[in-house]
Design an enzyme around this catalytic site. Structure first.
Site, PDB file in Angstrom:
ATOM      1  N   LYS A  37       0.837  -1.212   0.000  1.00 48.37           N
ATOM      2  CA  LYS A  37       0.000   0.000   0.000  1.00 48.37           C
ATOM      3  C   LYS A  37       0.863   1.249   0.000  1.00 48.37           C
ATOM      4  O   LYS A  37       0.638   2.176  -0.777  1.00 48.37           O
ATOM      5  CB  LYS A  37      -0.905  -0.013   1.247  1.00 48.37           C
ATOM      6  N   ASN A  38       1.860   1.274   0.889  1.00 47.99           N
ATOM      7  CA  ASN A  38       2.638   2.508   1.043  1.00 47.99           C
ATOM      8  C   ASN A  38       3.585   2.769  -0.128  1.00 47.99           C
ATOM      9  O   ASN A  38       4.155   3.854  -0.229  1.00 47.99           O
ATOM     10  CB  ASN A  38       3.431   2.485   2.353  1.00 47.99           C
ATOM     11  N   ARG A  70      -4.853  10.234   4.985  1.00 51.91           N
ATOM     12  CA  ARG A  70      -3.838  11.286   5.070  1.00 51.91           C
ATOM     13  C   ARG A  70      -2.904  11.321   3.870  1.00 51.91           C
ATOM     14  O   ARG A  70      -2.450  12.376   3.454  1.00 51.91           O
ATOM     15  CB  ARG A  70      -2.983  11.008   6.304  1.00 51.91           C
ATOM     16  N   CYS A 122      -5.369  12.729  13.528  1.00 53.40           N
ATOM     17  CA  CYS A 122      -5.820  11.375  13.248  1.00 53.40           C
ATOM     18  C   CYS A 122      -5.589  10.558  14.506  1.00 53.40           C
ATOM     19  O   CYS A 122      -4.909  10.996  15.424  1.00 53.40           O
ATOM     20  CB  CYS A 122      -5.123  10.789  12.040  1.00 53.40           C
ATOM     21  N   ARG A 166       0.203  14.303  13.613  1.00 54.86           N
ATOM     22  CA  ARG A 166       0.654  14.122  12.241  1.00 54.86           C
ATOM     23  C   ARG A 166       0.506  15.363  11.364  1.00 54.86           C
ATOM     24  O   ARG A 166      -0.271  15.387  10.400  1.00 54.86           O
ATOM     25  CB  ARG A 166      -0.072  12.934  11.599  1.00 54.86           C
ATOM     26  N   ASP A 210       4.847   0.584  12.059  1.00 49.97           N
ATOM     27  CA  ASP A 210       3.669  -0.106  11.521  1.00 49.97           C
ATOM     28  C   ASP A 210       3.602  -1.579  11.933  1.00 49.97           C
ATOM     29  O   ASP A 210       2.637  -2.270  11.587  1.00 49.97           O
ATOM     30  CB  ASP A 210       3.638  -0.001   9.985  1.00 49.97           C
ATOM     31  N   ARG A 253      -8.363  -1.026   4.992  1.00 49.10           N
ATOM     32  CA  ARG A 253      -7.569   0.053   4.389  1.00 49.10           C
ATOM     33  C   ARG A 253      -6.214  -0.481   3.929  1.00 49.10           C
ATOM     34  O   ARG A 253      -5.643   0.037   2.977  1.00 49.10           O
ATOM     35  CB  ARG A 253      -7.324   1.178   5.409  1.00 49.10           C
TER      36      ARG A 253
END
Ligand code: UD1
Length: 428
Positions: free
Chosen positions: A22-23, A99, A123, A128, A311, A403
Site C-alpha cells: 500500500k505505502n 492522510r 488522526c 501528524r 507499523d 484500508r
C-alpha cells in the site's frame, strides 16, 4: 458494518503470497500526476486506501482502467491516463479518510503550478502535521496560503532548493522528491527518509526521466528536468503485510512460508523475531517462519527505516503479551499509538503504558472477547491476538483493517485459521 469472528488456537500451516505494498502504491499513483500519457501499473493491492486514491485521481481528471489480472498473483493491472487534468483540488471528504492524499500536493503543483489540498487534520494515532511538506515546497518557491481548512499553493515553476527535514518524514520526502523532479535546478534533501518505498518511488521517477541520486541514503540530490514520461511499473511487495504474517506464526504456532516478499526490507524485524525464538529461514524471495516452544521477551524501540517499523509495533506486542518474561516497547514515531493496549487487556494481556513505552508482562494465554479496531495496524494486532486467544474473539470496525490488508481473512483461512467475516447490521 463488517466484523470478524475468530476462533483461536488453530495452528497455521502453508504458503501465503504477499500482496503489493500500500505505502509504495500510493506515491506511485500520485507520481502519475507529474506528466500526461498512460502508465501501466502492476501488482496493485486491492485495498480501501487504493480505491480512495483512485477516486481522488479520477476527480482530478485522470482516467483509470483496470484490466484483468494478467499475472499468477491475480492482481489487477491499472492503465492510468493523466493526460488532461480538470481540477487541482483534493477535497476534505477524501483527505480526511486518508492522510496520504497529501501526496498529490507536490506533483500537482510541479505540473500545473496550482494545487488546493485539504489539510488532513488530526488522526487517531497522533497529530501528524504536514509542516515539513509545506516548508520544503516554500523553499522551492511555492506561494502557500492556508485558508478554510485548505492549503492553497501556487508556483510558476518550482526551483531547486536546499531542504533539511527536521524529521525524516516518509510522505514528506516523497512529496518533495516528486516536486523537485520537475523543478528548475537542483534540490538537495537532507535528513531524507530511507524507507524502501521511497527508493522504489525514486527508481520509478528515474525511469520516467528524473535525475535523482542518493536513493536509500539520507541525502537526496534531485536535478530538475523539463519533462517526464509515463512508464510501466510494478508495485513492490508489502513488508508490513509480510511482517504481520510472520508474527501470526508467533501468535498461533505452526509454520508459514511467505512467498513473493523482499526479506532484505525486513532485517530489523527478522532479527527481533529470531530473538523471540521464532525459526526464520530465507530462500530468495520466500521467508519460512516456524514456532518452537515458548516465545522469549525482547525490548523493542520503533525507529525510521532501517529501524523497527512503527507499523509493526502493535502486532509484535501480541507476541510479547504471550512471552515468558517482561518486555518494554517504546514508540518513538507517533505519540498516540498505543490504543490497541486497552483492547489487548480485554483479552487478558498484562500491559501498562508509561509515556511512550508499554511495559508488557507475558501471560500464559489470552482469552477471546469482543474488541474494537481503532486504526489500521491496531486491527492487525487484534487479528493476531484473536488467533492466539482461547475461545472466540469478535473484532468490530474492521474497515480500518480493509484500508491496508488485502483479503486477510481469506489468506489466513487458507492456512488453517478459523476466521469469518460477517455483516452486523450495526452502523457503528
Ligand atoms: C508513513 C506511512 C505510515 C507509517 C509512517 C512512519 C505512508 C502512506 N504512510 O506515514 O504507514 O506509519 O510513514 O513510518 O507511507 N511529521 C511532522 N511534520 C510533517 C510530517 C511528519 O512533524 O510535516 C511527524 C509525524 O507527526 C510523525 C513523524 O513525523 O511523528 C513521522 O511521520 P511521517 O514519516 O511523515 O509519516 P507518514 O508519511 O504520514
Amino acid at each position: 458494518m463488517d466484523q470478524l469472528t475468530i476462533e483461536g488456537g488453530h495452528r497455521l500451516r502453508g504458503n501465503i503470497r504477499v500482496s503489493g505494498a500500500k505505502n509504495a502504491a500510493l506515491p506511485v499513483l500520485a507520481a502519475t500526476l507529474l506528466t500526461g500519457g498512460t502508465f501501466s501499473i502492476r501488482n496493485l493491492p486491492r485495498l480501501r486506501d487504493i480505491y480512495t486514491f483512485k477516486r481522488l485521481l479520477t476527480d482530478l481528471g485522470v482516467t483509470i482502467e483496470e484490466t484483468d489480472a494478467s499475472t499468477d498473483r491475480n492482481a489487477p493491472v491499472l492503465e492510468v491516463d493523466s493526460t488532461s487534468l480538470k481540477s487541482y483540488e483534493a477535497p476534505y471528504d477524501l483527505v480526511r479518510t486518508m492522510r496520504a492524499s497529501i501526496l498529490v500536493l507536490g506533483p500537482l503543483l510541479a505540473r500545473s503550478g496550482r494545487a488546493r489540498v485539504s489539510l488532513p487534520g488530526g488522526c487517531a494515532i497522533g497529530a501528524r502535521p504536514i509542516d515539513l511538506h509545506l516548508k520544503g515546497l516554500e523553499l522551492m518557491g511555492a506561494r502557500l496560503k492556508l485558508r478554510e481548512g485548505y492549503v492553497d499553493a501556487k508556483a510558476r515553476r518550482l526551483k531547486g532548493a536546499q531542504i533539511y527535514l527536521d524529521i525524516p518524514s516518509v510522505t514528506g520526502t516523497e512529496n518533495l522528491m516528486m516536486a523537485a523532479s520537475l523543478a528548475k535546478g537542483t534540490t538537495i534533501i537532507k535528513n531524507a527518509a530511507r524507507e524502501p518505498e521511497i527508493v522504489s518511488l525514486g527508481e520509478m521517477l528515474n525511469k520516467m526521466g528524473a535525475k535523482i541520486r542518493g536513493l536509500g541514503s539520507d541525502t537526496l540530490t534531485i536535478e530538475g528536468v523539463d519533462d517526464l514520461s509515463p512508464v510501466d511499473w510494478e508495485i513492490m511487495p508489502d513488508r508490513i503485510e509480510t511482517g504481520t504474517f510472520m508474527m501470526a506464526v508467533g501468535a498461533s504456532g505452526g509454520e508459514l512460508i511467505l512467498d513473493g516478499c523482499m526479506p532484505d526490507h525486513l532485517q530489523a524485524v527478522i532479527s527481533k523475531l529470531r530473538s523471540t525464538g521464532l525459526k526464520i529461514d530465507i530462500s530468495g524471495r520466500s521467508i519460512s517462519v516456524s514456532k518452537k516452544g515458548q516465545l522469549k521477551s525482547v525490548d523493542i524501540k520503533t525507529a525510521p527505516y532501517p529501524g523497527f517499523p512503527t507499523d509493526l509495533q502493535a502486532q509484535i506486542m501480541v507476541l510479547m503479551a504471550l512471552s515468558g518474561g517482561l518486555s518494554v516497547i517504546t514508540e518513538t514515531i507517533f505519540e498516540n499509538r498505543f490504543m490497541h493496549v486497552a483492547e489487548l487487556r480485554r483479552l487478558g494481556a498484562n500491559i501498562n503504558v508509561e509515556g511512550r513505552s508499554a511495559i508488557i508482562k507475558g501471560v500464559k494465554d489470552l482469552k477471546g472477547a469482543p474488541v474494537m479496531a481503532t486504526d489500521l495496524r491496531a486491527s492487525a494486532c487484534l487479528v493476531l491476538a484473536g488467533l492466539a486467544a482461547k475461545g472466540t474473539t469478535t473484532i468490530s470496525r474492521v474497515y480500518h483493517l480493509d484500508r491496508g490488508y488485502e483479503k486477510i481473512e481469506e489468506k489466513l483461512s487458507r492456512v488453517g485459521a478459523k476466521i469469518l467475516r460477517e455483516k452486523t447490521g450495526q452502523l457503528f
